[in-house]
Design an enzyme around this catalytic site. Structure first.
Site, PDB file in Angstrom:
ATOM      1  N   THR A  29       0.866  -1.176   0.000  1.00 53.84           N
ATOM      2  CA  THR A  29       0.000   0.000   0.000  1.00 53.84           C
ATOM      3  C   THR A  29       0.903   1.227   0.000  1.00 53.84           C
ATOM      4  O   THR A  29       1.662   1.440   0.947  1.00 53.84           O
ATOM      5  CB  THR A  29      -0.916   0.002   1.237  1.00 53.84           C
ATOM      6  OG1 THR A  29      -1.643  -1.229   1.277  1.00 53.84           O
ATOM      7  CG2 THR A  29      -1.888   1.163   1.176  1.00 53.84           C
ATOM      8  N   LYS A 140       4.026  -8.878   3.988  1.00 51.53           N
ATOM      9  CA  LYS A 140       2.678  -8.328   3.826  1.00 51.53           C
ATOM     10  C   LYS A 140       1.941  -9.206   2.816  1.00 51.53           C
ATOM     11  O   LYS A 140       1.679  -8.819   1.682  1.00 51.53           O
ATOM     12  CB  LYS A 140       2.736  -6.867   3.375  1.00 51.53           C
ATOM     13  CG  LYS A 140       1.413  -6.122   3.608  1.00 51.53           C
ATOM     14  CD  LYS A 140       1.596  -4.628   3.578  1.00 51.53           C
ATOM     15  CE  LYS A 140       0.299  -3.928   3.977  1.00 51.53           C
ATOM     16  NZ  LYS A 140       0.440  -2.461   3.944  1.00 51.53           N
ATOM     17  N   GLU A 173       1.995  -5.152  17.207  1.00 51.10           N
ATOM     18  CA  GLU A 173       1.742  -4.083  16.237  1.00 51.10           C
ATOM     19  C   GLU A 173       0.326  -3.557  16.388  1.00 51.10           C
ATOM     20  O   GLU A 173      -0.440  -4.013  17.254  1.00 51.10           O
ATOM     21  CB  GLU A 173       1.941  -4.624  14.818  1.00 51.10           C
ATOM     22  CG  GLU A 173       1.024  -5.796  14.463  1.00 51.10           C
ATOM     23  CD  GLU A 173       1.422  -6.488  13.171  1.00 51.10           C
ATOM     24  OE1 GLU A 173       2.447  -6.116  12.579  1.00 51.10           O
ATOM     25  OE2 GLU A 173       0.699  -7.412  12.758  1.00 51.10           O
TER      26      GLU A 173
END
Length: 273
Positions: A29, A140, A173
């Protein structure tokens, strides 16, 4: 903004795509500012690592060229690059002739409240735990069900992010960000060798910190570390840094402290490059 598949405008993906069937792929992203993708080299480095670990064939020069062309058309906003292993028949075994697919989608930059960066945010203490899988740790990849389940846990607008732990209770996270603590001037962040996403902004801040005279420690973080922190913040490659003001359910709160503010300025500069 139109979507692209393999460098060409397209609106549909093959139903036999392994990204759709199995989450067999990766994504990035990427903030787009002034017609250019921010932190492009770091995004490509992470993509290359993920493709290497998952044994997905990728032409990084081609991906880079497509991202630059796509960003120039988007102008301002966010581009999402999805790379899948391609199309194959039913079954887990990848087809040897499958061609890697590159999917690009774009949209406007999220309209986050200015107060997130200025005054700070609240964190929701998520109960969904991150499973440990060292082979996938840091990547990711397309399997984001843990984040989907965690984000469904709260609707309170006072919490802009969620705090996620692993199955052993270590702080890892945010739902869509990386977590940092500050204690006695030292920057602390989680070890991501067992689970979690190694964020692009996280990597950039870890590289920048020593030149700023900031000591960095990476390791297991637990509840006691959170309670002892002088400052807390989260970061990602779209919004930069948000100070964390509180975790309401834990009766914890912090100021937006000086080290957070210093790194916030660094993050803004990084997003403009």
């Amino acid at each position: 903004m139109h979507s692209w598949i393999d460098g060409q405008p397209a609106t549909a993906v093959n139903l036999q795509n392994r990204g759709l069937a199995y989450g067999d792929g990766l994504f990035e992203t990427i903030a787009v500012r002034g017609g250019r993708p921010s932190l492009l080299s770091r995004h490509l480095e992470r993509l290359a690592l993920g493709c290497q670990r998952l044994a997905i064939d990728i032409d990084l020069a081609l991906v880079r060229d497509e991202l630059l062309r796509y960003a120039s058309q988007l102008g301002e906003g966010v581009a999402k690059l999805i790379v899948t292993r391609g199309d194959s028949q039913r079954g887990y075994a990848p087809a040897s002739e499958a061609l890697t697919r590159r999917i690009l989608q774009g949209g406007p930059r999220p309209a986050y409240p200015a107060g997130n960066a200025e005054q700070g945010i609240g964190l929701f203490d998520c109960q969904t735990r991150l499973a440990q899988q060292p082979l996938l740790a840091g990547l990711k990849h397309l399997n984001r069900l843990e984040q989907v389940m965690a984000r469904a846990e709260w609707q309170d607008s006072a919490c802009a992010e969620g705090l996620m732990r692993d199955v052993q209770g270590h702080l890892i996270e945010g739902v869509y960000s990386n977590l940092f603590l500050v204690r006695d001037g030292v920057l602390l962040t989680a070890d991501l060798s067992r689970c979690g996403v190694a964020g692009v902004m996280r990597a950039a801040l870890l590289d920048e910190a020593p030149a700023l005279g900031i000591e960095v420690r990476t390791g297991d973080l637990v509840q006691a570390d959170l309670e002892a922190a002088d400052e807390v913040f989260v970061c990602n490659s779209v919004y930069g840094i948000w100070p964390v003001r509180t975790v309401a359910a834990l009766n914890l709160d912090w100021p937006a402290g000086p080290l957070t503010r210093k790194l916030q300025a660094v993050a803004r500069t990084l997003l403009d490059t």
